[in-house]
Design an enzyme around this catalytic site. Structure first.
Site, mmCIF file in Angstrom:
data_model
loop_
_atom_site.group_PDB
_atom_site.id
_atom_site.type_symbol
_atom_site.label_atom_id
_atom_site.label_comp_id
_atom_site.label_asym_id
_atom_site.label_seq_id
_atom_site.Cartn_x
_atom_site.Cartn_y
_atom_site.Cartn_z
ATOM 1 C CG ASP A 73 55.739 58.216 73.236
ATOM 2 O OD1 ASP A 73 55.601 58.982 74.198
ATOM 3 O OD2 ASP A 73 55.904 58.606 72.065
ATOM 4 C CD GLU A 131 49.937 63.752 74.837
ATOM 5 O OE1 GLU A 131 49.669 63.898 73.642
ATOM 6 O OE2 GLU A 131 51.013 64.142 75.326
HETATM 7 O O1 FUB Z 1 55.942 60.987 71.333
HETATM 8 C C1 FUB Z 1 55.101 61.921 70.722
HETATM 9 C C2 FUB Z 1 53.973 62.238 71.640
HETATM 10 O O2 FUB Z 1 54.460 62.796 72.845
HETATM 11 C C3 FUB Z 1 53.188 61.047 72.100
HETATM 12 O O3 FUB Z 1 52.351 60.529 71.128
HETATM 13 C C4 FUB Z 1 52.541 61.622 73.296
HETATM 14 O O4 FUB Z 1 51.933 60.683 74.119
HETATM 15 C C5 FUB Z 1 53.711 62.317 73.946
HETATM 16 O O5 FUB Z 1 54.525 61.432 74.665
#
Ligand code: FUB
Length: 458
Positions: free
Chosen positions: A45, A219
């Site tokens: 991320d 997301e």
């Molecule tokens: O890293 C945990 C979660 O997985 C993140 O918050 C999302 O964007 C995905 O990458």
């Protein structure tokens, strides 16, 4: 008055303690020009920012679940590091900046410190992070908090409570030209709200950015502006796993028009992707992640970096992931051929050096005559180099040739690798020196396998 010998010893002890605690926070430099960017720990991320003359990356930090620590088979994330680089090639790890059990409102040992972001405003750095609150009346799932620092590398001081009115993950902050700051986040949909000048509270009711695809998880929003267009970029599961898509608008809160895909789904099935985009020294870049160091478990990820380009009409050209990454590699540093630019169709493969400890990285295996590997962007400089050293192993012995610029380019060296089942550093003279920037091709001249960890010119 002269200090007594006792007080001199006392002062020396205090100095030693200060020195030791400074050493505890010592930076670790990981020289790495290729993908993944960080190879001594998992990183995911990546939220990258330009602060001053450096790029700072604020990734999340995947770790393995241990009995009683985190949920096996799921994301396990307890803290955040920050990394910086002045050249996108050499990265410095500044250590842990925020850790779950030192944030007053976080549910202890929840191991849910997911994708963060960081932004600069009025002399302060604001670090936004999503995680699980201990007070379930705030949110039954995730909420988002802020930690504030005078420096991009911390120390960051967490606010006593998370941001009121926000439920969800993956915070992203954008400050528009007029100074208005916006917070974006996700929870199935993507939401946005204005932030107050203090960067700690919402200044407007959250809105749902509703013009985005309605089917499949969205997301990880990341918003940036270029030439008056606001690009909202986001991972979206259109098929089986996340791909990176984008939409544009003339305003930070939309309405947005979906434009397309900027990176396809992972070819090897890493379920998540999460990214950020920035311009640095007149080039745009995409930071993203993949599970390079954990091919069998895609919740242990590693951050990557590739160049990004715009079409003349402002569309984003699709980014094709590379192992080579960005930037030049100094010929006098270890050149990791396994982060190759091109590989011959037969006889050449990449493998982990040690499958029991993947943080050791990879090797190139040239298994047959004429198998080759090409590594672009090696900076030889002006001053003639005289030798090349290979960290190599050839159980039955072997010979490789190094050429500049291509398989038929000028011969740089021919190296005979003595027979042996152990890694050895084999040095050979250069038959030619080519100043400037060149691709290096290493090709096998024997039918017996030759493994190469790295090469280095001197
Ligand atoms: O890293 C945990 C979660 O997985 C993140 O918050 C999302 O964007 C995905 O990458």
């Amino acid at each position: 008055m002269q200090p007594s010998s006792k007080s001199i010893i006392g002062m020396a002890k205090i100095k030693l303690r200060c020195w030791l605690s400074a050493l505890a926070a010592v930076v670790i430099t990981t020289a790495n020009a290729q993908n993944p960017l960080i190879t001594n720990q998992f990183t995911a991320d990546p939220s990258a920012r330009v602060f001053g003359d450096k790029v700072y990356v604020y990734p999340s930090h995947d770790i393995r679940a241990q009995p009683g620590h985190g949920r096996a088979g799921w994301f396990v994330m307890e803290d955040y590091h920050v990394f910086s680089s002045a050249n996108l090639t050499d990265w410095t790890d500044h250590g842990v900046i925020v850790t779950q059990n030192k944030v007053p409102w976080v549910k202890p040992d929840s191991y849910s410190m997911w994708a963060p972001d960081c932004i600069y405003r009025n002399g302060k750095y604001y670090f936004y992070f999503p995680t699980t609150p201990k007070d379930t009346t705030v949110s039954k799932g995730f909420t988002i908090g802020v930690a504030v620092s005078d420096k991009p590398t911390g120390p960051f001081v967490p606010q006593p409570l998370p941001i009121k009115g926000v439920r969800g993950i993956d915070p992203n902050v954008f400050i528009d030209k007029d100074g208005q700051a916006y917070l974006y986040w996700s929870q199935q949909n993507i939401y946005a709200a204005k932030l107050k000048d203090n960067m700690l509270e919402l200044a407007s009711e959250p809105v749902t950015l509703g013009e985005l695809p309605t089917q499949g998880l969205k997301e990880g929003p990341y918003l940036f502006e270029r030439k008056g267009t606001y690009y909202l970029t986001y991972p979206h599961v259109a098929n089986k796993t996340e791909r990176l898509e984008y939409a544009t608008s003339t305003s930070p809160l939309g309405p947005f028009t979906v434009k397309g895909v900027l990176m396809d789904e992972s070819p090897t099935g890493c379920w998540t992707n999460h990214h950020s985009i920035l311009a640095f020294k007149n080039q745009w870049y995409l930071f993203y992640h993949h599970n390079d160091l954990s091919p069998a478990f895609d919740k242990n990820r590693s951050i990557r970096l590739d160049s990004l380009f715009f079409e003349p009409d402002g569309r984003i050209r699709k980014v094709v992931p590379t192992l080579r990454g960005v930037g030049l590699t100094d010929a006098k540093q270890k050149i990791q051929l396994d982060r190759y630019s091109r590989l011959s169709n037969s006889g050449a493969t990449i493998a982990f050096l040690d499958t029991a400890n993947k943080f050791q990285g990879w090797k190139t295996v040239l298994a047959s005559n004429l198998a080759w590997v090409q590594y672009n962007g090696v900076a030889f400089g002006k001053q003639a180099l005289k030798t090349v050293t290979l960290r190599t192993m050839a159980p039955a012995g072997g010979t490789v040739q190094l050429r500049a610029d291509g398989a038929t380019g000028p011969l740089l060296a021919q190296v005979t690798v003595p027979k042996g089942g152990q890694w050895q550093e084999v040095k050979a003279p250069l038959s030619a020196f080519k100043p400037g920037i060149h691709a290096v091709v290493v090709a096998s001249k024997t039918d017996t396998p030759v493994e190469i960890d790295w090469i280095r010119f001197e």
